[in-house]
Design an enzyme around this catalytic site. Structure first.
Site, PDB file in Angstrom:
ATOM      1  N   ASP A 189      -7.306   3.054  -3.064  1.00 52.38           N
ATOM      2  CA  ASP A 189      -8.041   3.077  -1.790  1.00 52.38           C
ATOM      3  C   ASP A 189      -8.307   4.534  -1.409  1.00 52.38           C
ATOM      4  O   ASP A 189      -7.368   5.320  -1.268  1.00 52.38           O
ATOM      5  CB  ASP A 189      -7.201   2.389  -0.706  1.00 52.38           C
ATOM      6  CG  ASP A 189      -7.929   2.274   0.639  1.00 52.38           C
ATOM      7  OD1 ASP A 189      -9.095   2.712   0.735  1.00 52.38           O
ATOM      8  OD2 ASP A 189      -7.318   1.743   1.588  1.00 52.38           O
ATOM      9  N   GLU A 219     -11.213   0.720  -3.492  1.00 48.90           N
ATOM     10  CA  GLU A 219     -11.534   0.415  -2.092  1.00 48.90           C
ATOM     11  C   GLU A 219     -12.164   1.627  -1.407  1.00 48.90           C
ATOM     12  O   GLU A 219     -11.632   2.737  -1.481  1.00 48.90           O
ATOM     13  CB  GLU A 219     -10.218   0.006  -1.396  1.00 48.90           C
ATOM     14  CG  GLU A 219     -10.361  -0.528   0.011  1.00 48.90           C
ATOM     15  CD  GLU A 219      -8.989  -0.967   0.590  1.00 48.90           C
ATOM     16  OE1 GLU A 219      -8.065  -1.271  -0.197  1.00 48.90           O
ATOM     17  OE2 GLU A 219      -8.863  -0.966   1.819  1.00 48.90           O
ATOM     18  N   LYS A 238      -1.090  -0.902  -4.415  1.00 47.10           N
ATOM     19  CA  LYS A 238      -2.312  -0.154  -4.074  1.00 47.10           C
ATOM     20  C   LYS A 238      -1.872   1.265  -3.781  1.00 47.10           C
ATOM     21  O   LYS A 238      -0.914   1.472  -3.024  1.00 47.10           O
ATOM     22  CB  LYS A 238      -2.966  -0.818  -2.867  1.00 47.10           C
ATOM     23  CG  LYS A 238      -3.823   0.081  -1.979  1.00 47.10           C
ATOM     24  CD  LYS A 238      -4.592  -0.756  -0.957  1.00 47.10           C
ATOM     25  CE  LYS A 238      -4.794   0.007   0.349  1.00 47.10           C
ATOM     26  NZ  LYS A 238      -5.504  -0.795   1.375  1.00 47.10           N
ATOM     27  N   ASP A 257     -13.914  -1.752   2.915  1.00 45.77           N
ATOM     28  CA  ASP A 257     -13.041  -1.876   4.076  1.00 45.77           C
ATOM     29  C   ASP A 257     -13.837  -1.339   5.280  1.00 45.77           C
ATOM     30  O   ASP A 257     -14.509  -2.108   5.982  1.00 45.77           O
ATOM     31  CB  ASP A 257     -11.750  -1.083   3.789  1.00 45.77           C
ATOM     32  CG  ASP A 257     -10.773  -0.980   4.962  1.00 45.77           C
ATOM     33  OD1 ASP A 257     -11.144  -1.304   6.095  1.00 45.77           O
ATOM     34  OD2 ASP A 257      -9.613  -0.542   4.757  1.00 45.77           O
ATOM     35  N   GLY A 311      -4.335  -4.352   6.143  1.00 44.48           N
ATOM     36  CA  GLY A 311      -3.338  -4.114   7.181  1.00 44.48           C
ATOM     37  C   GLY A 311      -3.571  -2.782   7.846  1.00 44.48           C
ATOM     38  O   GLY A 311      -4.293  -1.921   7.326  1.00 44.48           O
ATOM     39  N   LYS A 366     -10.067  -6.962   7.970  1.00 50.14           N
ATOM     40  CA  LYS A 366      -9.062  -6.564   8.962  1.00 50.14           C
ATOM     41  C   LYS A 366      -9.553  -7.060  10.308  1.00 50.14           C
ATOM     42  O   LYS A 366     -10.679  -6.741  10.717  1.00 50.14           O
ATOM     43  CB  LYS A 366      -8.932  -5.041   9.022  1.00 50.14           C
ATOM     44  CG  LYS A 366      -8.227  -4.428   7.829  1.00 50.14           C
ATOM     45  CD  LYS A 366      -8.076  -2.939   8.003  1.00 50.14           C
ATOM     46  CE  LYS A 366      -7.488  -2.331   6.741  1.00 50.14           C
ATOM     47  NZ  LYS A 366      -7.644  -0.863   6.724  1.00 50.14           N
ATOM     48  N   LYS A 408      -3.077   5.180  -2.442  1.00 49.75           N
ATOM     49  CA  LYS A 408      -4.102   5.943  -1.752  1.00 49.75           C
ATOM     50  C   LYS A 408      -4.534   7.070  -2.673  1.00 49.75           C
ATOM     51  O   LYS A 408      -3.683   7.713  -3.316  1.00 49.75           O
ATOM     52  CB  LYS A 408      -3.537   6.512  -0.451  1.00 49.75           C
ATOM     53  CG  LYS A 408      -3.189   5.442   0.577  1.00 49.75           C
ATOM     54  CD  LYS A 408      -4.447   4.773   1.119  1.00 49.75           C
ATOM     55  CE  LYS A 408      -4.113   3.796   2.239  1.00 49.75           C
ATOM     56  NZ  LYS A 408      -5.338   3.211   2.819  1.00 49.75           N
ATOM     57  N   SER A 430       0.860  -1.171   0.000  1.00 42.94           N
ATOM     58  CA  SER A 430       0.000   0.000   0.000  1.00 42.94           C
ATOM     59  C   SER A 430       0.907   1.235   0.000  1.00 42.94           C
ATOM     60  O   SER A 430       1.720   1.402   0.894  1.00 42.94           O
ATOM     61  CB  SER A 430      -0.869  -0.049   1.263  1.00 42.94           C
ATOM     62  OG  SER A 430      -1.626   1.117   1.400  1.00 42.94           O
TER      63      SER A 430
HETATM   64  O1  OSB Z   1      -7.368   1.644   4.515  1.00 45.14           O
HETATM   65  O2  OSB Z   1      -6.205  -0.089   4.204  1.00 45.14           O
HETATM   66  C1  OSB Z   1      -6.370   1.007   4.764  1.00 45.14           C
HETATM   67  C2  OSB Z   1      -3.279   1.817   6.848  1.00 45.14           C
HETATM   68  C3  OSB Z   1      -3.851   2.435   7.935  1.00 45.14           C
HETATM   69  C4  OSB Z   1      -5.214   2.627   7.961  1.00 45.14           C
HETATM   70  C5  OSB Z   1      -6.002   2.185   6.883  1.00 45.14           C
HETATM   71  C6  OSB Z   1      -5.427   1.532   5.812  1.00 45.14           C
HETATM   72  C7  OSB Z   1      -4.028   1.381   5.780  1.00 45.14           C
HETATM   73  C8  OSB Z   1      -3.304   0.800   4.653  1.00 45.14           C
HETATM   74  C9  OSB Z   1      -1.977   0.154   4.939  1.00 45.14           C
HETATM   75  O3  OSB Z   1      -3.667   0.885   3.507  1.00 45.14           O
HETATM   76  C10 OSB Z   1      -2.009  -1.314   4.865  1.00 45.14           C
HETATM   77  C11 OSB Z   1      -0.752  -1.967   5.410  1.00 45.14           C
HETATM   78  O4  OSB Z   1       0.174  -2.177   4.637  1.00 45.14           O
HETATM   79  O5  OSB Z   1      -0.692  -2.279   6.620  1.00 45.14           O
HETATM   80 MG    MG Z   2      -8.554   0.552   3.141  1.00 49.62          MG
END
Ligand code: OSB
Ligand code: MG
Length: 370
Positions: A188, A213, A161, A238, A290, A262, A163, A135
């Site tokens: 995402d 996402e 992925k 999510d 994650g 998660k 953001k 990510s």
């Molecule tokens: O939305 O998936 C998410 C990290 C913190 C809060 C929300 C998210 C995330 C990530 C990181 O996208 C995922 C990871 O590599 O742990």
């Molecule tokens: Mg997410």
């Protein structure tokens, strides 16, 4: 077996590189470790609630309060050692899934260690190598982003992925596609859009994304179902999926085609497995999300992701992607194929590094049964 002692530790760990989402930029992470002791064994869990309530309403402070004043007393009062019993009993307290998940995870680790079995075997996992994606946060410029993507691809990650948020979306995807026309790519939004942004979101259909996402707010199912009708790219939820009940509603309303599971967000492994099983029955793929976990939470995620319906690359990267020194030794590593091995030792199957945990601890409290 009875719980004898429970320890809470509030930790702070700096990231190797800032992590920016539609909520803002963070340079370090604060979280809670839960340690449950019984018969000379210690089980470890991680509470993924952050210092600030951005991703969810929970914070390290609210989670500490729930654990100290309600969940730990419940465990001692009813002598709870079985994680499934904990899940049932903890339901009496509304909400606060991350606090519950942290304690449930510690009980699972304890159970695995007591039975001398790795957690993936107890869960019914099948995969031994977990496909890993990465990510990538919002960067200062598109060229910085392209450079980071190039590095992660070189390391072997199977999908990228990024953001997104309004103003950092289709133009960025278009640049990525020019540089990397074929890579598995997804975005995402962490809830940064609303229905008025539909035209912007529909533009993302051009880029052959694996999924989009959580474009709309946490908990929403209805607006997502309206959007999914007008887009070819699968939506993935999510923040909107809190339990097997919300997974069922999302499926029945066609709010998404994929679910990100998660453990913290859904309140533990018991609920996560229920969502996994429901989605498997409906042939809806899931993958493991994650929360920038330390090696302890990351190891727990690996065991979960070994279940068969985790059918897409997971947000499970190597320790060094986030932390210079992880809290476990050896650290979690990525293979050249872009996979991570599920630990095969009992419980979470990794060794916490107590000195590093000590160094990162801001606050500690010990609780004992009467
Ligand atoms: O939305 O998936 C998410 C990290 C913190 C809060 C929300 C998210 C995330 C990530 C990181 O996208 C995922 C990871 O590599 O742990
Ligand atoms: Mg997410």
């Amino acid at each position: 077996m009875k719980p004898e002692k429970i320890e809470l530790l509030h930790l702070k760990l700096p990231y190797v590189h800032f992590f920016e989402t539609s909520f803002g930029r963070e340079e370090e992470r604060e979280f809670i470790l839960v340690k449950v002791y019984a018969e000379g064994i210690c089980g470890y869990g991680e509470v993924v609630a952050d210092k600030i309530p951005l991703y969810s309403y929970e914070t390290t402070t609210t989670a500490w309060h729930l654990l100290k004043d309600f969940l730990i007393p419940l465990v001692f009062e009813k002598s709870i050692i079985d994680p499934e019993m904990f899940h049932r009993e903890a339901k009496r307290f509304r909400g606060h899934p991350m606090a519950k998940a942290g304690l449930e995870l510690a009980l699972w680790d304890l159970k695995g260690k007591k039975q001398a079995m790795p957690l993936w075997k107890i869960y019914g996992g099948e995969k031994t190598d977990i496909p890993s994606g990465v990510s990538v946060g919002i960067q200062d410029s598109v060229s910085d982003l392209l450079e980071r993507i190039r590095l992660f691809l070189e390391e072997g990650y199977q999908r990228i992925k990024i953001k997104v948020k309004p103003g950092w979306d289709s133009a960025v995807c278009s640049e990525i596609r020019k540089a990397f026309p074929e890579i598995p790519l997804q975005v995402d939004a962490n809830g940064a859009y609303s229905l008025e942004d539909k035209p912007n979101l529909k533009r993302l259909d051009e880029f052959n994304l694996l999924m989009i996402e959580q474009p709309f707010l946490p908990y929403d199912l209805w607006d997502h179902s309206r959007l999914q009708k007008e887009m070819t790219t699968p939506l993935c939820l999510d923040e909107s999926i809190l339990s097997v009940e919300s997974a069922r509603k999302a499926y029945e309303m066609k709010s998404c085609q994929i679910i990100n599971i998660k453990v913290g967000r859904v309140g533990g492994i018991v609920e996560a497995r229920k969502i996994h099983d429901y989605c498997q029955e409906k042939q809806m793929p899931v993958w493991c999300g994650g929360m920038l976990e330390s090696g302890i939470g990351r190891a727990h995620n690996l065991h979960l992701a070994s279940l068969p319906n985790f059918r897409l690359p997971n947000d499970l990267s190597a320790s060094k992607r986030y932390y210079a020194q992880d809290l476990i030794e050896p650290p979690i590593e990525l293979s050249i194929k872009g996979t991570i091995k599920v630990p095969h030792m009992p419980g979470i199957g990794v060794s916490p590094h107590e000195q590093r945990i000590e160094k990162a601890t801001l606050k500690r409290e010990v609780f004992k049964g009467s």
